[in-house]
Every structure is written in structure tokens, then in C-alpha cells.
Enzyme design. Structure first.
Site, PDB file in Angstrom:
ATOM      1  N   GLU A  90       0.804  -1.214   0.000  1.00  0.00           N
ATOM      2  CA  GLU A  90       0.000   0.000   0.000  1.00  0.00           C
ATOM      3  C   GLU A  90       0.839   1.267   0.000  1.00  0.00           C
ATOM      4  O   GLU A  90       1.975   1.288   0.459  1.00  0.00           O
ATOM      5  CB  GLU A  90      -1.015   0.009   1.138  1.00  0.00           C
ATOM      6  CG  GLU A  90      -0.443  -0.119   2.521  1.00  0.00           C
ATOM      7  CD  GLU A  90      -1.566  -0.126   3.577  1.00  0.00           C
ATOM      8  OE1 GLU A  90      -2.032  -1.222   3.922  1.00  0.00           O
ATOM      9  OE2 GLU A  90      -1.955   0.954   4.032  1.00  0.00           O
ATOM     10  N   CYS A 114       7.005  -3.941  15.981  1.00  0.00           N
ATOM     11  CA  CYS A 114       6.508  -2.894  16.889  1.00  0.00           C
ATOM     12  C   CYS A 114       5.077  -3.245  17.314  1.00  0.00           C
ATOM     13  O   CYS A 114       4.252  -3.627  16.490  1.00  0.00           O
ATOM     14  CB  CYS A 114       6.539  -1.528  16.205  1.00  0.00           C
ATOM     15  SG  CYS A 114       8.204  -1.024  15.747  1.00  0.00           S
ATOM     16  N   CYS A 117       1.816  -1.570  15.645  1.00  0.00           N
ATOM     17  CA  CYS A 117       1.821  -1.386  14.186  1.00  0.00           C
ATOM     18  C   CYS A 117       1.204  -2.578  13.466  1.00  0.00           C
ATOM     19  O   CYS A 117       1.556  -3.727  13.731  1.00  0.00           O
ATOM     20  CB  CYS A 117       3.253  -1.164  13.710  1.00  0.00           C
ATOM     21  SG  CYS A 117       3.382  -0.941  11.925  1.00  0.00           S
ATOM     22  N   CYS A 331      -1.039   2.432   9.316  1.00  0.00           N
ATOM     23  CA  CYS A 331      -0.095   1.789   8.403  1.00  0.00           C
ATOM     24  C   CYS A 331      -0.398   0.303   8.282  1.00  0.00           C
ATOM     25  O   CYS A 331      -0.483  -0.397   9.277  1.00  0.00           O
ATOM     26  CB  CYS A 331       1.333   1.912   8.926  1.00  0.00           C
ATOM     27  SG  CYS A 331       1.785   3.559   9.384  1.00  0.00           S
TER      28      CYS A 331
END
Ligand code: SAH
Length: 349
Positions: A90, A114, A117, A331
Site C-alpha cells: 500500500e 513494533c 503497528c 499503516c
């Protein structure tokens, strides 16, 4: 190496091997990297037979647009592209008053782990080739019909974990024979791979480095980011200082605020003490809640207080303007949700 990841010199060699004159390298390079041709058919100053031969032997890296979501609030667009091997990645297109920005992915997935995320949940699938990083920008520029002014490498992946391809990409993106985006308009964001950050400094590029700090001490950072087990906050800040000293560029620290985790008064004070004397800029990002994680974003009042405490110490702070809040925002979420859907439908996955 694929044709769109090659420098002009490499292209020249490849063409010489194919019995072609040297001037063709420049023609071909310009079609690929300036005119952003999506197929050889567009390259009308090359003989037809040659175009057919190139198309068969050297496929162009052209991303297939699978999904585009456009925000009704601010026009931000999220793109999901399919790569030649079926993987999807993406990218995001954002309009700012200072120009159009594209946020690109540097890997398919990520192995940094992480905890807040979405990009890292399925682990790393593979690195992106230089052409596959460029291809995101090219596809978006073709699709919008507008020039891309700024590029941020802040999408899925850890760019410094794909270091060699990143450098080729940066050189091609900013080269005068390509799109020629100013190095000053390029930002690379890293979770803090210290040795690679130092190597990047030594390249002496004029790009901005953004460091995902997210915690003012090792104990808390280790809870959020596994990379903190490999490098201490002190080592990371030393590398940041080195980057500033060698490149003369101010550094950005990213700090995603998670309710009750890293947005406390004590965290603000500790962070201020760390950054007070540094030539830096802090970007506060209210954390995007990820469906698979149980973090909540900080309250607006806490975000503002956190900012104020840093500012009181003379630190330059901005709060990331939230764009595209009505489309899959965090994200890696678009890709994850797409893959989950395709997977559950028993599709190609
Ligand atoms: N791997 C690189 C770049 C990718 S992420 C890095 O770590 O910097 C870009 C930024 O978004 C990083 O600061 C990252 O920590 C942050 N980020 C990731 N998921 C987030 C979320 N759910 N909410 C807020 N920020 C997030």
C-alpha cells in the site's frame, strides 16, 4: 536485476549485450523514469520490433491498481497495488499546501515487530526492489495526473532493513535523469537500526531522517519496539547526533502517543530532557488504534499537554495532521484487511 532498477550505465551495458546502440539507453531510461510509460507500446521512438522484443525479455515493473480509497474529507488517497508476484503493498497520496506527498512502502510486511503497528503482524514477506519503490510513485503520478513533490518512506516495512535497494531507489528518485525530486523533499523513517543509520549519514544525502522513538527510556521502549533490545536509546541518539553532524540536516523524532502508556507527564519530562539540547523536530502522532491491538489513542487534551511540555523546553513540536481519517488509516491496515478478505474467500491470497 529488473530493467527499471538499473542505472543508465547498467542499461547501456545490457543494451550493448543485446546489440543495441548506446543512445537507446537514454531513450529507454527517459520513457521509464521521466515519462513514466506503463508499457513499451508507448515508447514510440523505438522501432516496433524492438519494443516487442524488450516487452518479452525485460518486463517493466508496473503496479496493478487493486483498490483506491479516497477520503471525502481531504482528498487523501490510499492505494493498494499488486506486484508481479501477486504480493500486495500500500501507498498513500496526500495533498498539502506545500505540494503533493506520496508515502511508500519499502518491504512487503515487516519483521521489526513494533507492538502498535499493523504492518508487522504477518511478519516480513520480502524486500521491495528499487523499481517497486519507484513504481508506487510512478503509478500514483500517472493516476492523479499531478506531479509528486515529496516522498516519505513511511509505509509498510523498515527501509534500513532493505538498505541497498533503498539507496538505489533514493539515487534514482532524486537523479536529474529521472523524476528529479529534490533530496530535501525526501524523508526516510526508521525504527532505529543504528549501524545502518550511521551508514546512511555517511552517504551525505540531503534527505531528512525520521526516527521512530516512541519512548524516552529503554524500559518502556522495549515494551513497544523489539528493536530496543538491540540498541539503547543512548546509542540511537548518538547515531542521530552523528547524522546531524555529518549531513547538517535537522532530524525528526516520531512519537506515537498511546493512552496511559507513553503519554504521561513523566514521559514528557523525560523526553524533553533527552531532546532539549538537540537540533531536532518532534512529530507527535496520536496512535491509530489497530484492530488486532488493544492500544487506545491519547486524549486530545493529553496530546496538547504533551506538546506544551516539550515546547516549554524549547523543543520544536508538531502534531501530525490526521489525513484520511475516514479511510483505513493506520499503516498496513488496508493490506491486512484485503489479505484477510481474500484469504477467507479462498482466493489467491
Ligand atoms: N519502519 C519505519 C517506517 C514505517 S512506520 C519506522 O519504524 O519508522 C511510520 C511511522 O508510523 C513510524 O513512526 C511508526 O512507528 C508509526 N506507526 C506505526 N503504526 C502506527 C499506529 N498504529 N499509530 C501511530 N503510528 C504508527
Amino acid at each position: 536485476m529488473d530493467i527499471m532498477s538499473m542505472s543508465i550505465e547498467q542499461l547501456r551495458e545490457r543494451l550493448a549485450e543485446a546489440g543495441q546502440p548506446a543512445y537507446r539507453a537514454k531513450q529507454l531510461y527517459e520513457w521509464m523514469h521521466v515519462r513514466l510509460a506503463a508499457s513499451y507500446d508507448e515508447m514510440t521512438n523505438l522501432p516496433k520490433a524492438l519494443r516487442e522484443r524488450f516487452a518479452a525479455e525485460w518486463p517493466l515493473t508496473v503496479h496493478e491498481k487493486v483498490v483506491v480509497l479516497e477520503s471525502e474529507i481531504d482528498g487523501t488517497r490510499k492505494y493498494l497495488f499488486r506486484l508481479a508476484d501477486g504480493n500486495v503493498i500500500e501507498s498513500v497520496w496526500m495533498k498539502y499546501h506545500h505540494g503533493n506527498s506520496v508515502c511508500i512502502s519499502s518491504q512487503v510486511g515487516c519483521r521489526m515487530g513494533c507492538s502498535f503497528c499493523a504492518s508487522t503482524i504477518g511478519g516480513l514477506v520480502r524486500n521491495l526492489e528499487p523499481s517497486e519503490m519507484l513504481g508506487q510513485i510512478y503509478a500514483i503520478q500517472r493516476d492523479t495526473g499531478e506531479r509528486v513533490d515529496n516522498v516519505v518512506v513511511m509505509g509498510t516495512g523498515e527501509p534500513l532493513d532493505n538498505y541497498d535497494n533503498l539507496l538505489i531507489f533514493l539515487n534514482m528518485l532524486t537523479d536529474e535523469n529521472g523524476l528529479h525530486i529534490s533530496q530535501r523533499n525526501v524523508t526516510v523513517s526508521t525504527c532505529g537500526l543504528v549501524p545502518k543509520l550511521r551508514e546512511l549519514a555517511d552517504e551525505k544525502l540531503a534527505i531528512t531522517a525520521a526516527i521512530s522513538l516512541h519512548a524516552p527510556n529503554d524500559e518502556l521502549r522495549k515494551k513497544l519496539m523489539p528493536v530496543a533490545n538491540a540498541y539503547s536509546v543512548k546509542e540511537l541518539l548518538d547515531a542521530a547526533d552523528y547524522y546531524v553532524a555529518v549531513t547538517g540536516r535537522r532530524i525528526t523524532f516520531e512519537y506515537s502517543l498511546i493512552d496511559g502508556v507513553n503519554d504521561t507527564d513523566a514521559c514528557a519530562r523525560e523526553l524533553a530532557a533527552l531532546l532539549r539540547s538537540r537540533n531536532c523536530h518532534v512529530n507527535l502522532i496520536p496512535v491509530n488504534p489497530v484492530r488486532e491491538r488493544n492500544y487506545r489513542r491519547s486524549l486530545v487534551t493529553n496530546v496538547l499537554q504533551f506538546q506544551k511540555k516539550l515546547e516549554n523546553e524549547g523543543i520544536n513540536v508538531t502534531i501530525r495532521r490526521e489525513l484520511g481519517s475516514d479511510i483505513d488509516a493506520a499503516c498496513g491496515q488496508l493490506r491486512r484487511h484485503y489479505e484477510a478478505r481474500v484469504g477467507s474467500e479462498g482466493g489467491e491470497g
